[in-house]
Design a protein around this motif. Structure first.
Motif, PDB file in Angstrom:
ATOM      1  N   UNK A 143      29.439   7.907  69.317  1.00  0.00           N
ATOM      2  CA  UNK A 143      29.786   7.838  67.938  1.00  0.00           C
ATOM      3  C   UNK A 143      31.529   7.926  68.101  1.00  0.00           C
ATOM      4  N   UNK A 144      31.981   6.740  68.189  1.00  0.00           N
ATOM      5  CA  UNK A 144      33.535   6.621  68.248  1.00  0.00           C
ATOM      6  C   UNK A 144      34.200   6.140  66.937  1.00  0.00           C
ATOM      7  N   UNK A 145      33.641   6.104  65.816  1.00  0.00           N
ATOM      8  CA  UNK A 145      34.119   5.820  64.667  1.00  0.00           C
ATOM      9  C   UNK A 145      33.449   6.396  63.379  1.00  0.00           C
ATOM     10  N   UNK A 146      33.807   6.208  62.290  1.00  0.00           N
ATOM     11  CA  UNK A 146      33.208   6.539  61.171  1.00  0.00           C
ATOM     12  C   UNK A 146      33.159   5.696  59.803  1.00  0.00           C
ATOM     13  N   UNK A 147      32.254   5.799  59.105  1.00  0.00           N
ATOM     14  CA  UNK A 147      32.394   4.868  57.886  1.00  0.00           C
ATOM     15  C   UNK A 147      32.034   5.555  56.622  1.00  0.00           C
ATOM     16  N   UNK A 148      32.616   5.396  55.719  1.00  0.00           N
ATOM     17  CA  UNK A 148      32.637   6.204  54.321  1.00  0.00           C
ATOM     18  C   UNK A 148      31.713   5.206  53.546  1.00  0.00           C
ATOM     19  N   UNK A 149      30.643   5.967  52.990  1.00  0.00           N
ATOM     20  CA  UNK A 149      29.526   5.295  52.401  1.00  0.00           C
ATOM     21  C   UNK A 149      29.062   5.951  51.102  1.00  0.00           C
ATOM     22  N   UNK A 150      28.527   5.135  50.037  1.00  0.00           N
ATOM     23  CA  UNK A 150      27.810   5.840  49.049  1.00  0.00           C
ATOM     24  C   UNK A 150      26.294   5.809  49.347  1.00  0.00           C
ATOM     25  N   UNK A 151      25.691   6.979  49.140  1.00  0.00           N
ATOM     26  CA  UNK A 151      24.149   6.882  49.359  1.00  0.00           C
ATOM     27  C   UNK A 151      23.445   7.030  48.042  1.00  0.00           C
ATOM     28  N   UNK A 152      22.454   6.411  47.823  1.00  0.00           N
ATOM     29  CA  UNK A 152      21.611   6.569  46.605  1.00  0.00           C
ATOM     30  C   UNK A 152      20.791   7.694  46.868  1.00  0.00           C
ATOM     31  N   UNK A 153      20.340   8.596  45.448  1.00  0.00           N
ATOM     32  CA  UNK A 153      19.736   9.687  45.554  1.00  0.00           C
ATOM     33  C   UNK A 153      18.114   9.439  46.423  1.00  0.00           C
ATOM     34  N   UNK A 154      17.777  10.443  47.013  1.00  0.00           N
ATOM     35  CA  UNK A 154      16.578  10.423  47.568  1.00  0.00           C
ATOM     36  C   UNK A 154      16.270   9.774  48.896  1.00  0.00           C
ATOM     37  N   UNK A 155      17.345   9.199  49.496  1.00  0.00           N
ATOM     38  CA  UNK A 155      17.214   8.400  50.473  1.00  0.00           C
ATOM     39  C   UNK A 155      17.718   9.089  51.915  1.00  0.00           C
ATOM     40  N   UNK A 156      17.692  10.684  51.804  1.00  0.00           N
ATOM     41  CA  UNK A 156      18.100  11.334  52.805  1.00  0.00           C
ATOM     42  C   UNK A 156      17.477  10.878  54.212  1.00  0.00           C
ATOM     43  N   UNK A 157      16.008  11.156  54.037  1.00  0.00           N
ATOM     44  CA  UNK A 157      14.949  10.878  54.838  1.00  0.00           C
ATOM     45  C   UNK A 157      15.102   9.383  55.500  1.00  0.00           C
TER      46      UNK A 157
ATOM     47  N   UNK B  77      24.491   9.694  43.152  1.00  0.00           N
ATOM     48  CA  UNK B  77      25.022   8.942  44.525  1.00  0.00           C
ATOM     49  C   UNK B  77      25.837  10.061  45.078  1.00  0.00           C
ATOM     50  N   UNK B  78      25.840  10.169  46.596  1.00  0.00           N
ATOM     51  CA  UNK B  78      26.838  10.919  47.008  1.00  0.00           C
ATOM     52  C   UNK B  78      27.569  10.157  47.996  1.00  0.00           C
ATOM     53  N   UNK B  79      28.908  10.679  48.193  1.00  0.00           N
ATOM     54  CA  UNK B  79      29.760   9.939  49.488  1.00  0.00           C
ATOM     55  C   UNK B  79      29.744  10.812  50.587  1.00  0.00           C
ATOM     56  N   UNK B  80      29.471  10.100  51.863  1.00  0.00           N
ATOM     57  CA  UNK B  80      29.093  10.487  53.020  1.00  0.00           C
ATOM     58  C   UNK B  80      30.051  10.039  54.191  1.00  0.00           C
ATOM     59  N   UNK B  81      30.601  10.569  55.033  1.00  0.00           N
ATOM     60  CA  UNK B  81      31.278  10.322  56.234  1.00  0.00           C
ATOM     61  C   UNK B  81      30.580  10.090  57.226  1.00  0.00           C
TER      62      UNK B  81
ATOM     63  N   UNK C  23      23.102  -0.275  58.510  1.00  0.00           N
ATOM     64  CA  UNK C  23      23.216  -0.064  56.914  1.00  0.00           C
ATOM     65  C   UNK C  23      22.637  -1.276  56.298  1.00  0.00           C
ATOM     66  N   UNK C  24      22.557  -2.482  56.646  1.00  0.00           N
ATOM     67  CA  UNK C  24      21.898  -3.482  56.001  1.00  0.00           C
ATOM     68  C   UNK C  24      20.383  -3.135  55.823  1.00  0.00           C
ATOM     69  N   UNK C  25      19.810  -2.518  56.774  1.00  0.00           N
ATOM     70  CA  UNK C  25      18.437  -2.014  56.431  1.00  0.00           C
ATOM     71  C   UNK C  25      18.414  -1.277  55.415  1.00  0.00           C
ATOM     72  N   UNK C  26      19.475  -0.538  54.734  1.00  0.00           N
ATOM     73  CA  UNK C  26      19.240   0.412  53.425  1.00  0.00           C
ATOM     74  C   UNK C  26      19.273  -0.614  52.287  1.00  0.00           C
ATOM     75  N   UNK C  27      19.776  -1.865  52.427  1.00  0.00           N
ATOM     76  CA  UNK C  27      19.535  -2.714  51.129  1.00  0.00           C
ATOM     77  C   UNK C  27      20.946  -2.256  50.262  1.00  0.00           C
ATOM     78  N   UNK C  28      20.415  -2.274  48.767  1.00  0.00           N
ATOM     79  CA  UNK C  28      21.393  -1.905  47.860  1.00  0.00           C
ATOM     80  C   UNK C  28      21.234  -0.536  47.629  1.00  0.00           C
ATOM     81  N   UNK C  29      20.833   0.232  48.315  1.00  0.00           N
ATOM     82  CA  UNK C  29      20.835   1.721  48.190  1.00  0.00           C
ATOM     83  C   UNK C  29      21.814   2.429  48.930  1.00  0.00           C
ATOM     84  N   UNK C  30      22.874   1.630  49.805  1.00  0.00           N
ATOM     85  CA  UNK C  30      24.048   2.112  50.197  1.00  0.00           C
ATOM     86  C   UNK C  30      25.060   1.185  49.842  1.00  0.00           C
ATOM     87  N   UNK C  31      26.239   1.854  49.703  1.00  0.00           N
ATOM     88  CA  UNK C  31      27.431   0.861  49.564  1.00  0.00           C
ATOM     89  C   UNK C  31      28.675   1.399  50.539  1.00  0.00           C
TER      90      UNK C  31
END
Length: 330
Positions: free
Chosen positions: A235-249, A275-279, A292-300
């Motif tokens: 893991x050499x970098x980070x991405x700041x994303x917004x994740x829809x609720x209930x998608x932790x698993x 929605x929560x912001x994650x690093x 992240x494309x595999x999560x579709x519209x549940x992640x930004x």
């Protein structure tokens, strides 16, 4: 060979109680006629084995009789460390000795613990490879295992990532089974030990002579340090994303538990929509886009800009691919 079979027959009767000649022949992989002769030989040697007649009959030992001939050989004792892994034990060439060790161990137990051990074997099973993955083939695993045990050097042709093959002369210190794949921990000459995927060995031979293992080397400790270092290097970098609720698993399944748990541990509070912001730790922009494309519209994706642009570019290409067909001209 026959002495070993007679001992196995005796231990089977001691462990399981009454058994028919057919059952014994199947366990020992011999003919029923051979079982008859072996039982007669045991009886002639003074072993109190009796035959019960009738449909429910079979051979059994005199009540209370227990043999003390259940000492484990060195190979059988070693195989007990793989008793819960019958598949890997067979891959290492220890399948038969593991079965013999288990039989001797059961024979040495009193009736109640023996029954408990049998129930454990019937009700718990360990399947090493993960879902949707099969165990990797490793044609030279037996050869490598022998070299590890005897501390013999190995010359091998090894396939690195891609089509490139290299030749290595290594001192194999140990083998690790991880996710259905075998890894050899070995040192190229006097260098520090490295890891080699056994399934990538193209050719190998065990050389004459022996090498000395480094004083204080521990395989488990090395592997723990190696996996920790591997995560840091991956893991050499980070991405700041917004994740829809209930998608932790689903996030854990998609990007891996290590990265997801690190991101969730530092996540901010949910907004009004949940929605929560994650690093999120990532390997690269290209790899992160694919995951992240595999999560579709549940992640930004919010940052970095190049990853957000890559996501938008891919989304536009998908919309063009799956959009309504163009109207015919004219």
């Amino acid at each position: 060979m026959r002495a070993s079979r007679l001992l196995s027959l005796l231990l089977l009767l001691q462990t399981r109680g009454r058994m028919t000649a057919t059952e014994l022949s199947e366990e020992l992989e011999v003919s029923v006629r051979t079982v008859y002769r072996d039982v007669e030989a045991l009886s002639s040697a003074g072993v109190p084995v009796y035959a019960d007649r009738g449909p429910a009959g079979g051979y059994r030992l005199l009540d209370g009789y227990r043999t003390r001939l259940n000492g484990l050989t060195a190979e059988e004792a070693s195989s007990l460390f793989l008793a819960a892994l019958p598949g890997p034990a067979a891959e290492l060439g220890l399948g038969e000795v593991a079965a013999a060790a288990e039989l001797k161990l059961l024979a040495a137990l009193p009736p109640e613990p023996r029954s408990h051990a049998a129930r454990m074997r019937e009700r718990f099973h360990l399947d090493v490879p993960g879902w949707y993955h099969s165990a990797e083939e490793a044609p030279f695993l037996g050869l490598v295992a022998g070299a590890v045990w005897e501390q013999r050097p190995v010359r091998m042709a090894y396939r690195r990532w891609g089509p490139k093959e290299v030749e290595r002369l290594v001192h194999p210190y140990g083998l690790v089974l991880k996710g259905g794949s075998w890894y050899m921990v070995a040192a190229p000459g006097q260098e520090a030990p490295r890891t080699y995927k056994v399934g990538r060995i193209v050719d190998a031979e065990v050389l004459d002579g022996r090498f000395e293992r480094p004083e204080g080397f521990g395989l488990a400790d090395f592997w723990a340090r190696y996996t920790a270092d591997f995560r840091e290097r991956m893991y050499t970098a980070h991405a700041l994303i917004r994740l829809a609720p209930g998608l932790e698993g689903l996030l854990r399944y998609t990007v891996g538990e290590d990265a997801a748990d690190a991101a969730l541990a530092g996540a901010g509070p949910p907004d009004e929509r949940g929605w929560r912001v994650l690093r999120l730790p990532v390997e690269s922009v290209r790899h992160a886009r694919w995951l992240l494309l595999r999560l579709g519209t549940d992640v930004e994706v919010l940052e970095p800009p190049e990853l957000r642009a890559a996501m938008a570019e891919t989304a536009a290409a998908l919309a063009l691919l799956y959009g309504p067909p163009a109207a015919p001209e004219g």
